[in-house]
Each structure stands twice: as C-alpha cells, then as structure tokens.
Design a protein around this motif. Structure first.
Motif, short mmCIF file in Angstrom:
data_model
loop_
_atom_site.label_atom_id
_atom_site.label_comp_id
_atom_site.label_asym_id
_atom_site.label_seq_id
_atom_site.Cartn_x
_atom_site.Cartn_y
_atom_site.Cartn_z
N LEU A 1 0.82 -1.21 0.00
CA LEU A 1 0.00 0.00 0.00
C LEU A 1 0.86 1.26 0.00
CD1 LEU A 1 -2.69 -1.01 2.65
CD2 LEU A 1 -2.93 -1.06 0.18
N GLY A 2 2.16 1.10 -0.11
CA GLY A 2 3.06 2.24 0.00
C GLY A 2 3.61 2.28 1.40
N ASP A 3 4.79 2.92 1.57
CA ASP A 3 5.44 2.95 2.88
C ASP A 3 5.69 1.55 3.43
OD1 ASP A 3 5.78 5.60 3.13
OD2 ASP A 3 3.94 5.96 4.27
N GLN A 4 5.85 0.61 2.53
CA GLN A 4 6.14 -0.78 2.91
C GLN A 4 5.01 -1.42 3.69
OE1 GLN A 4 10.08 -0.42 4.80
NE2 GLN A 4 10.80 -1.59 3.05
N GLU A 5 3.85 -0.75 3.73
CA GLU A 5 2.73 -1.37 4.43
C GLU A 5 2.06 -2.38 3.49
OE1 GLU A 5 -1.53 -0.54 6.50
OE2 GLU A 5 -0.48 1.16 5.62
#
Lengths: 405, 165
Positions: free
Chosen positions: A373-377
C-alpha cells in the motif's frame, strides 16, 4: 501477426514491479513536497513540483495499463484448440455436433488463457460424451439430429464470462441426489430438503465423480470437482444450469487479469485487508443488536432478506479492542450467493497490484496474495471465492446443512 | 535431488577437502546460526511486518522489500527449538535458493567466518536427530575467550526454502 513479438511473461512481471517501485518513489516525493509546504519557502517551485508530480503519476498509470494490455490475448486462441477437441470427441462418440463460437475476440490475461484450456476441454468433452444425444435419440424427441454446442465469451464488468452450452439431454437432478446419498456425501434427510438448483450443484462435489455407475446414470460429473477447483484457484466462479430434455449450460466467470484489481481496503483489528471490488456489492453499518443466530451461523436481515455474516476478526483469530461500535458489514456477492464480511473500518478504494504470496505460504487458504500500500505497508488480498467456498461448501458448511435439516 | 543441492549451496569446495566457505554467523533466540554467505542476498533493518492469519506458527508474516512480497520466518521455531525468537528482532536476512527469496528474522549479525571443512561436522555423520534444515554444526573460535570454541548451527538454505511445510 507479422508485427507481433513473443515475450516471456516474467519480463512483464518484472516491468510491473518496476512500475510499482516508481509509484512508491512518486509517493515519497509527494510526502517531501508536503513537508516543504509546511515550511512554505519556495512556494512557486513547490507548486511546479507538485504539478510535475501529478503528470508523472498520470504517465505512470498509463504505463501500467500498457503493460497489462500486453498481457492480454484473445480467447480465440483457446477456442481454436477446443474446436479440434469438439470434432474429435464427436467422431469418437459418433455424434453430430455443431460448434457455435461467439466472442472469440474477448481478451483475457495470458496466464488465465493458459490455465483455462484444461477446464474448458473437460467441460466440452462432458457436453459431447454425456450431454448431446445420438442423432437417433434426438430425432425421436423431434430435435434436430445435429446437436449444438455453444461457446460464448463476453466481458461483464472487470470479469470475463465464458459459457459452455449444449442442447442435449440435460442433467437429472434427482439422480444426482440419489448418487450423492448412496455415496454417503449427503444424508437422505438432507437430500430431501435440497432445491433443484442445490441438487444440480452436487455435480461439483468431489467423490461424486469417481464412479462409472454415476456417469452412466446421471450423465454428468466426470471430474467436475477438479474443474471447479481449477476455476476457483484462478479467482473465478462456476455455476450450472440445466433443464432435462433441453440442455445444460455451465457458466465460468473469471477476472480479466490476475495482476491488478480494484479493491476496497478495510481494516480488521487494525490490520489492512484488500477485498476485490468485483465481489463487493455494498457496505452497511454493523449493528450487533441485529445479529441473530441460525444453527450456529450469524445472520442479519437486510431489506427483508436473510444475510449470513462472517466476522473476519473471528475467522482469522484476531482479538479486537472495542466492542463492535462503528463496524461495517461489507456485503459480498458471487454468483447467486451473498455473504457479509464484518470489518472494523472502510479505508477506501484503490487499484492494487496483487503479488503472489511466496510458495512457502501457498497452503494457507483465504488469501489471493498481498499488495504493497506504499510505505512498505502490506495488505493481504482476500480470496473471496475461497472464503465463499469455505463458508458455504466447506466441511463446516456441510455440517450446518445437515443440522439445519 | 536434495542432497546434491545441499552440497552445491553450502560448500562446493568442502567435499574436495580443500578451500573454505564463507559463512555468515547470526544470533537468533540465543543460538548462533550459520548461513552460506553466497545465499544471503541482503541484510535489512526489519520493515513493517504483516502477519498472515492461519499460517503455521513459524511464519512471522510477510514484508515488502522494494515491492516484492517476502515471507518472514522465525528460525528457532522452524527448527522446533524451545527458544523463541526474541522480539523485536534486530535484522532480517534475505536468503535465496534460486527460486524464492525468504526473510529470516535474527537478533543480530555476528560476523562472517571462513570455515574449512574440518571445522564442520556434517549432520549425516553425526547421526543425531537434527532438523532437515540443518547441514551440520560448525566450530569457530569463541568471541569471548581465545581458548574455547563457539558452535554454529549451519542452515541449508535450499531445504529451508524449498522444503518448507
């Protein structure tokens, strides 16, 4: 054809990964811009940067669409192979069969096309072996001596639908039921309560397929469970409709691409999950006071209809902090089934790139993959067909069917 | 097929009796483990972890490394040891078997040793009931005192990744 190239699909996967990377870079730049905005020094330059960033994003999504487009191939490729199978099977069985194909130009992901050949071949052989009658038998009931086998493909939303339809003898629902009962797959009592459609669905049960006796009697059921398993593995659905004396139609619904989907992001016990939007019909506020229990299954009433609900936190063994205030029921529908998933929060819709879970996790049921999801999330992508099957057809589901009756 | 792969990954030079192999020693849950350096792609500061419900206990979950989804495992649990991976773990090793990258959670990296074959007791010769993921035990000079030796549990990355259940 002369202007085409053959490409290893892994190269496209790699390009898709690069696009994903670029998207992450883009959002990182966006965050830095936002940070500078607070400090509000070079206002004009920041605006420019913002504008360029948005242009970059547009191009990026075009690139992504382009790569996906390269993966698409017309279903005609499979249908040509199937035409040969039809001719061969008809000759072997000494039957007259006319194949009618529509929608051969319908495009689907290359990976799906490859996986689709075997199940479709199976369905076609079934239709010719057991569906379409001999010319004599057909003439006797005033049908044209030549049977018709139709192969229809069309897009429906972000799904592709493929129908295999014959004008043969149809399936005998009662014989299917008898076979299921005699195999011990169903108690006699439970069998009596089945609707006609439920009896037809028995054809997909594993174990109903092994006996030659059943094949002779009911005419169907050779490896249909295997076909169903293959279709479900691709994230699809399969359903059967049949009228005795008139014919049988098997409908296969598949996602157009396995690589990218529009998803509803939800949270369950503070963890993010993605639900393919194709199965989401609506989301409604959850009221614990409205929940009733029918034979150990939670249900609510939605517009006068009973809706089974499944609490994802309970299913996944998460402990929640709050007591159920402000939760939602995401109503999922597949084919003619509906199931409500109880979630904590609705985050929003997003286009997500589905990445397969590693081979090591392939045995874990219920997830179609994961997405960054972005930011490694990372959010796990729920495998809706698997969850539906688990809920309605799993070992527990059969038990519920028995106890209900 | 697995036995040939084992040899290939840990010690191409060891069978001939000459040459050393580089082993990355790490600490995980109070035990020291050794990975063939050639199989370790990267050592990371742990990225955010997403647990995978219903997965067997030794899977901690998945992490995202530059867009790639990678399974993270708890080494001691994987080897059925009583000790547990202490949380929070300090580093993640990305280990490769040529087929899949997998993340291994460790407390910290100790150092790289060059090990000669006479420093390794292979599991096959020990006859002990070792996990299938273990190649053998390696002896290295102790870090604390010069006279003693520390033991490393040498991991076979191929079985670790491919033979996972």
């Amino acid at each position: 054809m002369a202007n085409s190239v053959r490409v290893d699909i892994r190269k496209l996967d790699h390009l898709m990964n690069v696009v994903g990377e670029l998207a992450l870079v883009r959002s990182a730049i966006g965050r830095i811009v936002d940070r500078f905005k607070v400090e509000s020094m070079h206002r004009q330059s920041l605006q420019d940067l913002d504008r360029i960033g948005r242009g970059f994003e547009r191009q990026l999504s075009e690139l992504r669409t382009g790569i996906l487009d390269v993966r698409m191939v017309p279903l005609g490729q499979v249908f040509n192979k199937l035409a040969r199978v039809v001719r061969q099977a008809a000759r072997e069985r000494d039957k007259q069969v006319r194949l009618v194909v529509t929608g051969a130009n319908t495009e689907v992901d290359k990976l799906i096309v490859e996986e689709l050949t075997d199940p479709l071949m199976h369905l076609i052989r079934n239709a010719i072996d057991h569906g379409i009658e001999s010319a004599d038998a057909r003439t006797r009931v005033a049908k044209p001596a030549e049977g018709t086998l139709a192969l229809n493909a069309y897009h429906k939303g972000s799904n592709v639908v493929i129908e295999v339809e014959d004008d043969g003898g149809g399936m005998n629902a009662h014989k299917l039921r008898e076979a299921a009962v005699s195999r011990g797959l169903l108690s006699a009592d439970a069998g009596h309560e089945l609707t006609r459609q439920e009896m037809l669905n028995l054809v997909f049960l594993p174990g109903l397929t092994t006996s030659s006796e059943i094949t002779d009697m009911s005419g169907r059921g050779v490896g249909m469970d295997v076909v169903k398993t293959n279709i479900l593995r691709m994230g699809g659905m399969i359903s059967v409709a049949s009228e005795q004396g008139i014919g049988t139609k098997i409908t296969v619904t598949l996602p157009i691409t396995l690589a990218i989907i529009r998803a509803l992001i939800v949270t369950v016990a503070s963890r993010a999950f993605a639900l393919p939007i194709t199965v989401v019909r609506e989301a409604i506020p959850y009221d614990p006071r409205e929940v009733r229990s029918i034979q150990g299954r939670d249900v609510i009433t939605l517009r006068g209809k009973t809706l089974a609900i499944c609490d994802l936190a309970r299913l996944f063994g998460f402990r929640r902090s709050n007591r159920g205030e402000g939760r939602f029921v995401v109503v999922g529908s597949m084919g003619n089934r509906e199931l409500g998933f109880v979630v904590d929060q609705l985050v929003g819709q997003e286009d997500v790139i589905i990445k397969a879970l590693g081979k090591s996790l392939s045995a874990v049921n219920g997830f179609a993959g994961a997405t960054d999801l972005g930011d490694q999330e990372v959010a796990l992508v729920l495998d809706a067909p698997a969850l539906f099957t688990e809920y309605f057809d799993g070992p527990d589901a059969l038990l519920a069917l028995e106890t209900r009756l | 097929m697995r036995t040939t792969a084992q040899k290939a990954t840990l010690a191409p030079g060891l069978d001939s009796g000459s040459g050393a192999v580089a082993v990355l020693a790490v600490l995980a849950g109070a035990e020291a483990y050794g990975f063939p350096l050639s199989a370790v792609r990267e050592i990371l500061v742990p990225p955010p972890l997403t647990e995978v419900p219903r997965a067997p206990e030794h899977f901690l979950g998945v992490i995202s490394v530059r867009g790639q989804i990678i399974t993270l495992i708890d080494l001691p649990k994987m080897l059925n040891l009583e000790v547990e991976q202490t949380e929070p773990y300090g580093r993640v090793l990305l280990v490769d078997n040529g087929e899949e990258l997998i993340g291994v959670a460790v407390d910290r990296v100790i150092q790289v040793y060059r090990m000669e074959s006479d420093q390794i007791e292979f599991a096959s010769s020990m006859g002990a009931d070792l996990s299938e993921y273990v190649v053998g035990i390696g002896r290295v000079p102790s870090q604390s005192s010069a006279d003693t030796e520390d033991m490393l549990i040498l991991i076979d990355p191929v079985s670790l990744l491919g033979g996972m259940k």
